[in-house]
Design a protein around this motif. Structure first.
Motif, PDB file in Angstrom:
ATOM      1  N   ASP A  94     -92.267  17.215 -23.504  1.00 34.12           N
ATOM      2  CA  ASP A  94     -91.840  17.975 -22.313  1.00 34.12           C
ATOM      3  C   ASP A  94     -91.220  18.718 -21.714  1.00 34.12           C
ATOM      4  N   ASN A  95     -89.826  18.626 -23.147  1.00 32.11           N
ATOM      5  CA  ASN A  95     -89.408  19.887 -22.652  1.00 32.11           C
ATOM      6  C   ASN A  95     -90.467  21.436 -23.155  1.00 32.11           C
ATOM      7  N   GLN A  96     -89.597  22.327 -21.913  1.00 32.72           N
ATOM      8  CA  GLN A  96     -90.180  23.380 -22.409  1.00 32.72           C
ATOM      9  C   GLN A  96     -89.236  24.483 -22.141  1.00 32.72           C
ATOM     10  N   PRO A  97     -88.976  24.481 -23.135  1.00 27.79           N
ATOM     11  CA  PRO A  97     -87.749  25.303 -23.462  1.00 27.79           C
ATOM     12  C   PRO A  97     -88.245  27.602 -23.480  1.00 27.79           C
ATOM     13  N   ALA A  98     -86.994  28.679 -23.157  1.00 27.26           N
ATOM     14  CA  ALA A  98     -87.524  29.785 -23.211  1.00 27.26           C
ATOM     15  C   ALA A  98     -87.815  29.563 -24.651  1.00 27.26           C
ATOM     16  N   LEU A  99     -88.936  30.396 -24.435  1.00 22.73           N
ATOM     17  CA  LEU A  99     -89.613  30.831 -25.816  1.00 22.73           C
ATOM     18  C   LEU A  99     -90.241  31.934 -26.060  1.00 22.73           C
ATOM     19  N   THR A 100     -90.008  32.235 -27.438  1.00 14.11           N
ATOM     20  CA  THR A 100     -90.814  34.097 -27.307  1.00 14.11           C
ATOM     21  C   THR A 100     -91.691  33.862 -28.768  1.00 14.11           C
ATOM     22  N   VAL A 101     -92.169  34.143 -29.458  1.00 10.05           N
ATOM     23  CA  VAL A 101     -93.124  33.974 -30.796  1.00 10.05           C
ATOM     24  C   VAL A 101     -94.122  35.474 -31.210  1.00 10.05           C
ATOM     25  N   ILE A 102     -92.925  35.729 -32.474  1.00  6.43           N
ATOM     26  CA  ILE A 102     -93.286  36.867 -32.915  1.00  6.43           C
ATOM     27  C   ILE A 102     -94.352  36.914 -34.157  1.00  6.43           C
ATOM     28  N   CYS A 103     -94.848  38.269 -34.372  1.00  5.59           N
ATOM     29  CA  CYS A 103     -95.683  38.124 -35.659  1.00  5.59           C
ATOM     30  C   CYS A 103     -94.498  39.096 -35.914  1.00  5.59           C
ATOM     31  N   CYS A 104     -95.136  38.935 -37.540  1.00  4.35           N
ATOM     32  CA  CYS A 104     -94.216  40.014 -38.391  1.00  4.35           C
ATOM     33  C   CYS A 104     -94.064  39.649 -39.860  1.00  4.35           C
ATOM     34  N   ARG A 105     -93.208  40.083 -40.864  1.00  6.16           N
ATOM     35  CA  ARG A 105     -93.898  40.234 -41.571  1.00  6.16           C
ATOM     36  C   ARG A 105     -92.403  39.601 -42.489  1.00  6.16           C
ATOM     37  N   LEU A 106     -92.677  38.444 -43.025  1.00  5.00           N
ATOM     38  CA  LEU A 106     -91.135  38.025 -42.949  1.00  5.00           C
ATOM     39  C   LEU A 106     -90.475  38.184 -44.115  1.00  5.00           C
ATOM     40  N   LEU A 107     -89.240  37.819 -44.059  1.00  2.00           N
ATOM     41  CA  LEU A 107     -88.442  38.260 -45.590  1.00  2.00           C
ATOM     42  C   LEU A 107     -89.443  37.613 -46.801  1.00  2.00           C
ATOM     43  N   GLU A 108     -90.258  36.998 -47.138  1.00  2.00           N
ATOM     44  CA  GLU A 108     -90.557  36.249 -48.754  1.00  2.00           C
ATOM     45  C   GLU A 108     -91.573  36.122 -48.182  1.00  2.00           C
ATOM     46  N   ARG A 124     -97.931  26.653 -22.458  1.00  2.00           N
ATOM     47  CA  ARG A 124     -98.111  25.095 -22.826  1.00  2.00           C
ATOM     48  C   ARG A 124     -96.153  25.314 -23.526  1.00  2.00           C
ATOM     49  N   ASN A 125     -95.303  24.446 -23.118  1.00  2.00           N
ATOM     50  CA  ASN A 125     -94.189  24.115 -23.721  1.00  2.00           C
ATOM     51  C   ASN A 125     -93.277  25.254 -23.361  1.00  2.00           C
ATOM     52  N   TYR A 126     -93.386  25.959 -22.385  1.00  2.00           N
ATOM     53  CA  TYR A 126     -92.829  27.250 -22.239  1.00  2.00           C
ATOM     54  C   TYR A 126     -92.456  27.471 -21.048  1.00  2.00           C
ATOM     55  N   SER A 127     -91.330  27.890 -20.683  1.00  2.00           N
ATOM     56  CA  SER A 127     -90.560  27.886 -19.227  1.00  2.00           C
ATOM     57  C   SER A 127     -90.004  29.781 -19.471  1.00  2.00           C
ATOM     58  N   HIS A 128     -90.803  30.092 -18.019  1.00  2.04           N
ATOM     59  CA  HIS A 128     -89.932  32.150 -18.390  1.00  2.04           C
ATOM     60  C   HIS A 128     -88.645  32.513 -18.100  1.00  2.04           C
ATOM     61  N   ALA A 129     -88.002  31.105 -17.770  1.00  3.13           N
ATOM     62  CA  ALA A 129     -86.738  30.993 -18.079  1.00  3.13           C
ATOM     63  C   ALA A 129     -85.951  29.849 -17.915  1.00  3.13           C
ATOM     64  N   VAL A 130     -84.874  29.931 -18.565  1.00  2.00           N
ATOM     65  CA  VAL A 130     -83.970  28.512 -18.675  1.00  2.00           C
ATOM     66  C   VAL A 130     -82.554  28.963 -18.436  1.00  2.00           C
ATOM     67  N   GLU A 131     -81.633  28.036 -16.786  1.00  2.00           N
ATOM     68  CA  GLU A 131     -80.964  27.997 -16.734  1.00  2.00           C
ATOM     69  C   GLU A 131     -79.638  26.960 -17.246  1.00  2.00           C
ATOM     70  N   VAL A 132     -78.721  27.251 -17.730  1.00  2.00           N
ATOM     71  CA  VAL A 132     -77.679  26.320 -18.064  1.00  2.00           C
ATOM     72  C   VAL A 132     -76.908  26.553 -17.685  1.00  2.00           C
ATOM     73  N   THR A 133     -76.069  25.715 -16.937  1.00  2.00           N
ATOM     74  CA  THR A 133     -74.638  25.952 -16.100  1.00  2.00           C
ATOM     75  C   THR A 133     -73.720  25.166 -16.825  1.00  2.00           C
ATOM     76  N   ALA A 134     -72.710  25.916 -16.208  1.00  2.00           N
ATOM     77  CA  ALA A 134     -70.996  26.865 -16.656  1.00  2.00           C
ATOM     78  C   ALA A 134     -70.687  24.719 -17.372  1.00  2.00           C
ATOM     79  N   ASP A 135     -69.485  25.044 -18.548  1.00  2.00           N
ATOM     80  CA  ASP A 135     -69.263  23.570 -18.523  1.00  2.00           C
ATOM     81  C   ASP A 135     -69.934  22.968 -19.698  1.00  2.00           C
TER      82      ASP A 135
END
Length: 128
Positions: free
Chosen positions: A101-115, A16-27
């Motif tokens: 409806d926006n579906q950007p490229a997306l990564t979710v990482i589970c990790c220990r955060l700074l605080e 959901r709300n995800y694309s495998h890749a997103v292309e942004v054109t020049a300019d």
């Protein structure tokens, strides 16, 4: 400015709300938003709950986008750091709330955060 989603049939179905890749054109203008956390404007206090921290972060992202004359629909990439996988469903719910409806490229990482009080941190790239 066209933003082109790439979701090849050879890959697994997208989330959901995800694309495998997103292309942004020049300019195009690109805005790189640093990892934001749930600190209130005073810079020292934040709510304890995941939902409250996430709402603040999404409002921070919105304010940053607005400062660049952009909106949530301009986000082309998101990276979310979760302090615990238990927050994933709420994270998805809020992402859908703000991205629509926006579906950007997306990564979710589970990790220990700074605080230790941080429940999540989100960074974004937007284009116009």
């Amino acid at each position: 400015m066209p933003i082109i989603a790439h979701n090849p049939a050879a890959l697994f179905p997208r989330y959901r709300n995800y694309s495998h890749a997103v292309e942004v054109t020049a300019d195009s203008r690109l805005l790189f938003i640093s990892g934001l956390n749930g600190y209130l404007k005073d810079g020292t206090s934040m709510p304890e709950t995941f939902e409250a921290q996430a709402e603040i972060i999404w409002q921070h992202i919105g304010a940053t986008l607005k400062s660049a004359d952009m909106e949530y629909g301009n986000i082309v990439s998101l990276r979310t750091y979760l302090a615990d996988p238990q927050y994933d469903q709420e994270n998805v719910r809020l992402r859908v709330k703000y991205l629509g409806d926006n579906q950007p490229a997306l990564t979710v990482i589970c990790c220990r955060l700074l605080e230790s009080k941080w429940k999540l941190e989100i960074e974004a790239v937007a284009a116009a």
